[in-house]
Structures are given as structure tokens and as C-alpha cells.
Write a protein that holds these residues in place. Structure first.
Motif, mmCIF file in Angstrom:
data_model
loop_
_atom_site.group_PDB
_atom_site.id
_atom_site.type_symbol
_atom_site.label_atom_id
_atom_site.label_comp_id
_atom_site.label_asym_id
_atom_site.label_seq_id
_atom_site.Cartn_x
_atom_site.Cartn_y
_atom_site.Cartn_z
ATOM 1 N N ASP A 55 -4.207 -7.843 9.276
ATOM 2 C CA ASP A 55 -4.626 -6.728 8.426
ATOM 3 C C ASP A 55 -3.643 -5.587 8.664
ATOM 4 O OD1 ASP A 55 -5.752 -4.441 7.335
ATOM 5 O OD2 ASP A 55 -7.590 -4.533 8.522
ATOM 6 N N VAL A 56 -2.810 -5.331 7.678
ATOM 7 C CA VAL A 56 -1.909 -4.182 7.741
ATOM 8 C C VAL A 56 -2.611 -3.064 6.982
ATOM 9 C CG1 VAL A 56 0.369 -3.264 7.189
ATOM 10 C CG2 VAL A 56 0.122 -5.682 7.806
ATOM 11 N N PHE A 57 -2.890 -1.963 7.672
ATOM 12 C CA PHE A 57 -3.627 -0.877 7.059
ATOM 13 C C PHE A 57 -2.870 -0.357 5.836
ATOM 14 C CE2 PHE A 57 -4.679 -0.588 11.686
ATOM 15 C CZ PHE A 57 -5.899 -1.231 11.574
ATOM 16 N N ALA A 58 -3.561 -0.300 4.713
ATOM 17 C CA ALA A 58 -2.926 0.070 3.449
ATOM 18 C C ALA A 58 -2.195 1.408 3.535
ATOM 19 C CB ALA A 58 -3.967 0.102 2.334
ATOM 20 N N ALA A 59 -2.731 2.335 4.306
ATOM 21 C CA ALA A 59 -2.140 3.674 4.388
ATOM 22 C C ALA A 59 -0.760 3.694 5.040
ATOM 23 C CB ALA A 59 -3.073 4.613 5.155
ATOM 24 N N VAL A 60 -0.416 2.662 5.803
ATOM 25 C CA VAL A 60 0.882 2.665 6.487
ATOM 26 C C VAL A 60 1.965 1.918 5.704
ATOM 27 C CG1 VAL A 60 -0.163 3.011 8.761
ATOM 28 C CG2 VAL A 60 0.386 0.679 8.003
ATOM 29 N N ILE A 61 1.640 1.479 4.474
ATOM 30 C CA ILE A 61 2.631 0.858 3.586
ATOM 31 C C ILE A 61 2.659 1.716 2.319
ATOM 32 C CG2 ILE A 61 3.538 -1.392 2.897
ATOM 33 C CD1 ILE A 61 0.898 -2.636 3.797
ATOM 34 N N PRO A 62 3.305 2.868 2.369
ATOM 35 C CA PRO A 62 3.183 3.866 1.298
ATOM 36 C C PRO A 62 3.584 3.407 -0.101
ATOM 37 C CG PRO A 62 4.963 4.456 2.801
ATOM 38 C CD PRO A 62 4.231 3.294 3.412
ATOM 39 N N ASP A 63 4.561 2.529 -0.246
ATOM 40 C CA ASP A 63 5.008 2.124 -1.573
ATOM 41 C C ASP A 63 4.341 0.853 -2.088
ATOM 42 O OD1 ASP A 63 6.697 4.316 -1.763
ATOM 43 O OD2 ASP A 63 8.345 3.261 -0.779
ATOM 44 N N PHE A 64 3.471 0.261 -1.284
ATOM 45 C CA PHE A 64 2.796 -0.964 -1.697
ATOM 46 C C PHE A 64 1.748 -0.632 -2.762
ATOM 47 C CE2 PHE A 64 -0.675 -4.043 -1.312
ATOM 48 C CZ PHE A 64 0.022 -5.187 -1.641
ATOM 49 N N PRO A 65 1.714 -1.384 -3.866
ATOM 50 C CA PRO A 65 0.758 -1.111 -4.947
ATOM 51 C C PRO A 65 -0.641 -1.635 -4.611
ATOM 52 C CG PRO A 65 2.121 -2.976 -5.541
ATOM 53 C CD PRO A 65 2.650 -2.461 -4.218
ATOM 54 N N TYR A 66 -1.304 -0.952 -3.710
ATOM 55 C CA TYR A 66 -2.634 -1.355 -3.230
ATOM 56 C C TYR A 66 -3.658 -1.324 -4.357
ATOM 57 C CZ TYR A 66 -7.028 -1.140 -0.682
ATOM 58 O OH TYR A 66 -8.299 -1.387 -0.221
ATOM 59 N N GLN A 67 -4.441 -2.393 -4.440
ATOM 60 C CA GLN A 67 -5.529 -2.439 -5.399
ATOM 61 C C GLN A 67 -6.664 -3.240 -4.782
ATOM 62 O OE1 GLN A 67 -4.460 -3.771 -9.308
ATOM 63 N NE2 GLN A 67 -6.487 -3.372 -10.115
ATOM 64 N N ALA A 68 -7.718 -2.556 -4.395
ATOM 65 C CA ALA A 68 -8.849 -3.202 -3.734
ATOM 66 C C ALA A 68 -9.493 -4.242 -4.635
ATOM 67 C CB ALA A 68 -9.878 -2.168 -3.318
ATOM 68 N N GLY A 69 -9.815 -5.392 -4.034
ATOM 69 C CA GLY A 69 -10.494 -6.448 -4.770
ATOM 70 C C GLY A 69 -11.936 -6.624 -4.335
ATOM 71 N N VAL A 70 -12.296 -6.021 -3.189
ATOM 72 C CA VAL A 70 -13.639 -6.225 -2.649
ATOM 73 C C VAL A 70 -13.945 -5.162 -1.598
ATOM 74 C CG1 VAL A 70 -12.874 -7.793 -0.798
ATOM 75 C CG2 VAL A 70 -15.193 -8.027 -1.730
ATOM 76 N N HIS A 71 -15.230 -4.884 -1.439
ATOM 77 C CA HIS A 71 -15.721 -4.080 -0.316
ATOM 78 C C HIS A 71 -16.456 -5.058 0.586
ATOM 79 C CE1 HIS A 71 -15.368 0.157 -1.851
ATOM 80 N NE2 HIS A 71 -15.272 -0.492 -2.998
ATOM 81 N N VAL A 72 -16.128 -5.110 1.876
ATOM 82 C CA VAL A 72 -16.836 -5.983 2.806
ATOM 83 C C VAL A 72 -17.681 -5.158 3.764
ATOM 84 C CG1 VAL A 72 -15.163 -7.880 2.624
ATOM 85 C CG2 VAL A 72 -14.850 -6.132 4.388
#
Length: 144
Positions: free
Chosen positions: A95-112
Motif C-alpha cells: 500500500d503506497v499512500f496516495a498522498a506521497v505520489i503527487p502526480d498519480f491520477p488517484y481514483q478511489a474504487g472502494v471504501h473498506v
């Protein structure tokens, strides 16, 4: 030769730098008590990658590890204390925390672990009571 896209990330001070390559196995938000305490926030944005997709480019000797359980090996920079990622050996994922990959196009697919939420998020994304059935959870959906 691969033409998969790579994204750079780092800890808070930049002493630890890494890349992730390709597409993650999953993305979402975790609401479990453990992630909330580790991240000091009400919810944690995650991206899950196969270990071979995550490459530390600089500062590997600065990475500290803590594991409260054998399920999660939490990694941080020993210089600044910035959280970087969590290895999940049982899942074979990091699990790479989304906040530490600034240019990655993060798009959540689920809440666990939404049954444990402290911050209700009404975003139309599936909310699971725990984790997907294929990962050993109930797979039970909850209302927003």
C-alpha cells in the motif's frame, strides 16, 4: 522493454524516493482503526501495488519499519518521520499512500472497513463493511 507509466513519490523531506510503475491492483479509502491511528487522520487513501511495481530509488537505508501485527509492515522515513507505504505480506501487495505520489491520477474504487468510519463520505463510491470477500471479508456493502 515496457512502456508502462511510472510515477515518482517521496517521503516528506525527500530523503526516500521511489517510483511505482503500471496500474495498481486497487485504490480506495480505508477507515479501520489501525490506519486511522497510523495516519493520524479519519481516513487513509491507499493504492495497492505488486512488490515488483514499487522501486525505492534513493534512501532505502532511511526506511524504518514497524509492525503491530504480521499483516502490515508500516514503513516511514527515519529522517523526517514521513509515512511512505505499508507492506501486506498476506495479500502480496504494498500500500503506497496516495498522498506521497503527487502526480498519480488517484481514483478511489472502494471504501473498506466503513463500519469503523469516523468521517462519513458521500461520494457514490461503494462502502464495504470490512473488505472484499475475495480478501477474506464479508464483502457486505453499507449505505453512505
Amino acid at each position: 522493454m515496457t512502456n508502462q507509466k511510472s510515477y515518482s513519490g517521496s517521503c516528506f523531506c525527500g530523503a526516500v524516493q521511489f517510483t511505482v510503475t503500471g496500474e495498481p491492483a486497487g485504490m480506495g479509502y480505508c477507515h479501520c482503526e489501525s490506519c486511522r491511528h497510523w495516519s493520524a487522520s479519519p481516513v487513509n487513501a491507499f493504492t495497492l501495488w505488486k512488490p515488483e511495481q514499487v522501486q525505492v530509488q534513493q534512501g532505502a537505508d532511511n526506511i524504518g519499519t514497524f509492525n503491530k501485527t504480521p499483516n502490515s509492515y508500516r514503513k516511514w522515513c527515519q529522517q523526517c518521520g514521513g509515512h511512505i507505504f505499508t507492506e501486506h505480506p498476506g495479500m502480496g501487495l504494498i500500500d503506497v499512500f496516495a498522498a506521497v505520489i503527487p502526480d498519480f491520477p488517484y481514483q478511489a474504487g472502494v471504501h473498506v472497513h466503513y463500519q469503523e468510519h469516523r468521517l462519513a463520505i458521500k461520494d457514490g463510491v461503494t462502502k464495504l463493511k470490512d473488505v472484499p470477500a475475495e480478501m477474506g471479508g464479508s464483502g457486505e456493502e453499507m449505505n453512505e
